[in-house]
Design an enzyme around this catalytic site. Structure first.
Site, PDB file in Angstrom:
ATOM      1  N   LYS A  74       0.958  -1.058   0.406  1.00 45.37           N
ATOM      2  CA  LYS A  74      -0.216  -0.087   0.117  1.00 45.37           C
ATOM      3  C   LYS A  74       1.116   1.470  -0.239  1.00 45.37           C
ATOM      4  O   LYS A  74       2.528   1.145   0.592  1.00 45.37           O
ATOM      5  CB  LYS A  74      -0.612  -0.100   1.209  1.00 45.37           C
ATOM      6  CG  LYS A  74      -1.715   1.149   1.464  1.00 45.37           C
ATOM      7  CD  LYS A  74      -2.910   1.049   2.269  1.00 45.37           C
ATOM      8  CE  LYS A  74      -3.899   1.786   2.771  1.00 45.37           C
ATOM      9  NZ  LYS A  74      -4.372   1.801   4.114  1.00 45.37           N
ATOM     10  N   SER A 149      -9.435   1.948   2.852  1.00 43.06           N
ATOM     11  CA  SER A 149      -8.658   2.533   2.205  1.00 43.06           C
ATOM     12  C   SER A 149      -7.739   2.079   1.315  1.00 43.06           C
ATOM     13  O   SER A 149      -6.857   2.563   0.016  1.00 43.06           O
ATOM     14  CB  SER A 149      -8.221   3.469   2.856  1.00 43.06           C
ATOM     15  OG  SER A 149      -7.163   3.448   4.157  1.00 43.06           O
ATOM     16  N   SER A 173      -9.713  -1.018   7.112  1.00 40.41           N
ATOM     17  CA  SER A 173      -8.863  -0.513   5.949  1.00 40.41           C
ATOM     18  C   SER A 173      -8.867  -1.503   4.874  1.00 40.41           C
ATOM     19  O   SER A 173      -8.741  -1.440   3.918  1.00 40.41           O
ATOM     20  CB  SER A 173      -8.752   0.938   5.270  1.00 40.41           C
ATOM     21  OG  SER A 173      -9.171   2.151   5.561  1.00 40.41           O
TER      22      SER A 173
HETATM   23  N1  GLN Z   1     -12.653   3.977   6.283  1.00 42.88           N
HETATM   24  C1  GLN Z   1     -12.687   4.694   7.709  1.00 42.88           C
HETATM   25  C2  GLN Z   1     -12.202   6.054   7.373  1.00 42.88           C
HETATM   26  O1  GLN Z   1     -12.300   6.664   6.599  1.00 42.88           O
HETATM   27  C3  GLN Z   1     -10.996   3.905   7.752  1.00 42.88           C
HETATM   28  C4  GLN Z   1      -9.810   4.260   7.495  1.00 42.88           C
HETATM   29  C5  GLN Z   1      -9.079   2.965   7.289  1.00 42.88           C
HETATM   30  O2  GLN Z   1      -9.094   2.482   7.757  1.00 42.88           O
HETATM   31  N2  GLN Z   1      -7.623   3.704   7.175  1.00 42.88           N
HETATM   32  O3  GLN Z   1     -11.026   7.003   8.203  1.00 42.88           O
END
Ligand code: GLN
Length: 496
Positions: A74, A149, A173
């Protein structure tokens, strides 16, 4: 598409070389990139050089289980010499001078880095739509989101581009995109994998983890990646574990006999799509057939996880992102009048809308007069949520439910409504607030052919247990082996 375990065996038997695997991965990526946008950066020369090194190490008899396996990181993890953009204009040209600890560990284990995967800007999002480099797309239906994400990392595996990838999970994410893309992803216990070299979003929640087709692949990657690192003050110093060994033991007729699965009332109520609820129900039947028993549990404070998270995560983000000032890192505005104007313009130009929204919310909840009402209160409720889980684990060994309330939604469906977007993480956030491990495995699909994910949560340090539950489920079912329409035809003979 072969799994990491199968590729590892094929490499060991010299049926294929790492160079061949990497050439194949690069060829697939070239074809898939315009369709799925799973990658932000691909470095073919570096990948082929690393693959040659891996093959040479094997020839010298120095190969481990992961030697020569192509992977992608990532783009939130620092890679020396390969740019780390975090999906942001702010870091679009940033090349880190060092590797993240988990990157070093996976490199030392012999994996071959092919490139960096697409992601929501600064890991803020559930759909990959906030990426400066454009959204990654779901290989099961490119009009739909791959989740976020870590959307690119999940899409890369679903599209059979590489067999393993890393992700980070701050509120879901890893698990949510794993569910959306029909693959396996695990967020380990907070502190098991070092955050050194991970671009910080919310430091008390950020957790590096992995994706693969199956639980065994995740176990192999996680074993290589976990380990103490003195440069992260929250990194845990624990003896190394072999999480894949138990998975390799042959299955008895009832491999899950004695396992108590907790079913939280709160995860099976309104708001869960009927197709998702049906698939979870069928999966529970499969787990019972393997010997597990189910017990109803309550996690009453969990309903507060989304609001608690959306105070704590932006608060930490607003502090962490203050370092992007146009001086120390990243984008600097071309025109400005004085120093303050340079800061303002650089941040205004470098950050996208979602990141700005989080910085504003975070600054607000931390400001004088609001700190006690929001931030302190959120920390107190965080403790209540942790107590709910501690109580539940007296009555059960693992907690199972849907990973997300729906399958992947169409690109653009929720971009105008941040609260709807945030609610997608309703089942994943609690594990970040408590720091406990959780994974997602594919367990069904909707009438439209979109994957559905099953979440398995465990108590702290119970990665081996939840991976074993996932593995036994995968030995009895084939959801994890299914590939999106069209992907199989792109598979070249002998490739992954
Ligand atoms: N979707 C969540 C957010 O927008 C989690 C994102 C993540 O785990 N990096 O913060």
């Amino acid at each position: 598409m072969k799994t990491i375990g199968q590729l590892s065996e094929a490499l060991r038997l010299r049926e294929v070389s790492s160079v061949e695997l990497v050439q194949d991965a690069l060829a697939r990526i070239a074809v898939a990139q315009p369709r799925f946008n799973a990658f932000i950066t691909v470095d073919a020369d570096a990948a082929l050089a690393a693959a040659r090194d891996a093959d040479a190490a094997r020839a010298r008899g120095e190969a481990g289980a992961l030697t020569g396996i192509p992977i992608a990181h990532k783009d939130v993890l620092m890679t020396a010499g390969m740019r780390t953009t975090c999906g942001s204009r702010m870091l679009a040209e940033f090349v880190a001078p060092y590797d993240a600890h988990v990157v070093t560990r996976l490199r030392d284990a012999g994996t071959v880095l092919v490139g960096k995967t697409n992601m929501d800007e600064f890991a803020m999002g559930s759909s990959n739509e906030s990426s400066y480099f454009g959204p990654a797309r779901n290989p099961w239906n490119p009009a739909h989101i791959p989740g976020g994400s870590s959307g690119g990392s999940a899409a890369a595996i679903a599209a059979a581009l590489v067999p393993g990838t890393t992700g980070t999970d701050t509120g879901g994410s890893i698990r949510q995109p794993a569910a959306m893309c029909g693959i396996t992803g695990i967020k380990p216990t907070y502190g098991l994998c070092s955050r050194y070299g991970l671009v910080a979003f919310a430091s008390s929640l950020d957790t590096p983890g992995v994706f693969a087709r199956d639980a065994l692949g995740c176990a192999l990657l996680l074993d290589a990646m976990a380990g103490h690192d003195a440069r992260d003050s929250t990194s845990l110093d624990r003896p190394p574990e072999d999480r894949s060994r138990a998975l390799r033991e042959s299955a008895t007729a009832k491999p899950l006999a004695g396992l108590r699965i907790g079913l939280p009332r709160e995860y099976f109520g309104d708001g869960v799509d009927a197709a998702v609820a049906g698939a979870i129900d069928t999966a529970l039947g499969a787990l019972r057939a393997l010997g597990a028993t189910t017990v109803d549990i309550g996690l009453p404070a969990v309903k507060h996880s989304v609001p608690v998270y959306y105070v704590i995560a932006p608060a930490e983000a607003s502090s962490n992102l203050s370092r992007f000032d146009g001086v120390r890192y990243g984008h600097r505005a071309g025109h400005y009048t004085d120093l303050a104007d340079m800061y303002c313009r650089s941040r205004a130009e470098g950050f996208g809308a979602e990141v700005k929204r989080r910085i504003l919310v975070g600054t607000y909840v931390l400001s004088h007069g609001y700190y006690d009402a929001y931030y302190l209160k959120a920390q107190q409720v965080r403790r209540l949520i942790a107590q709910d889980f501690a109580r539940a684990y007296r009555d059960c060994d693992v907690i199972v439910g849907p990973t997300a309330p729906t399958a992947a939604f169409p690109i653009g469906a929720k971009t105008d409504d941040p609260v709807q977007m945030y609610l997608n993480d309703i089942f994943t956030i609690a594990a970040n607030l408590t720091g406990s491990p959780a994974l997602s495995i594919p367990c069904g699909c909707t009438a439209d052919g979109l994957p559905i994910g099953l979440q398995i949560q465990g108590n702290h340090f119970e990665e081996a247990r939840i991976l074993n539950v996932a593995h036994r489920f995968q030995q009895a079912t084939d959801w994890h082996l299914r590939t999106p329409p069209g992907v199989e035809s792109a598979v070249r003979k002998g490739g992954p």
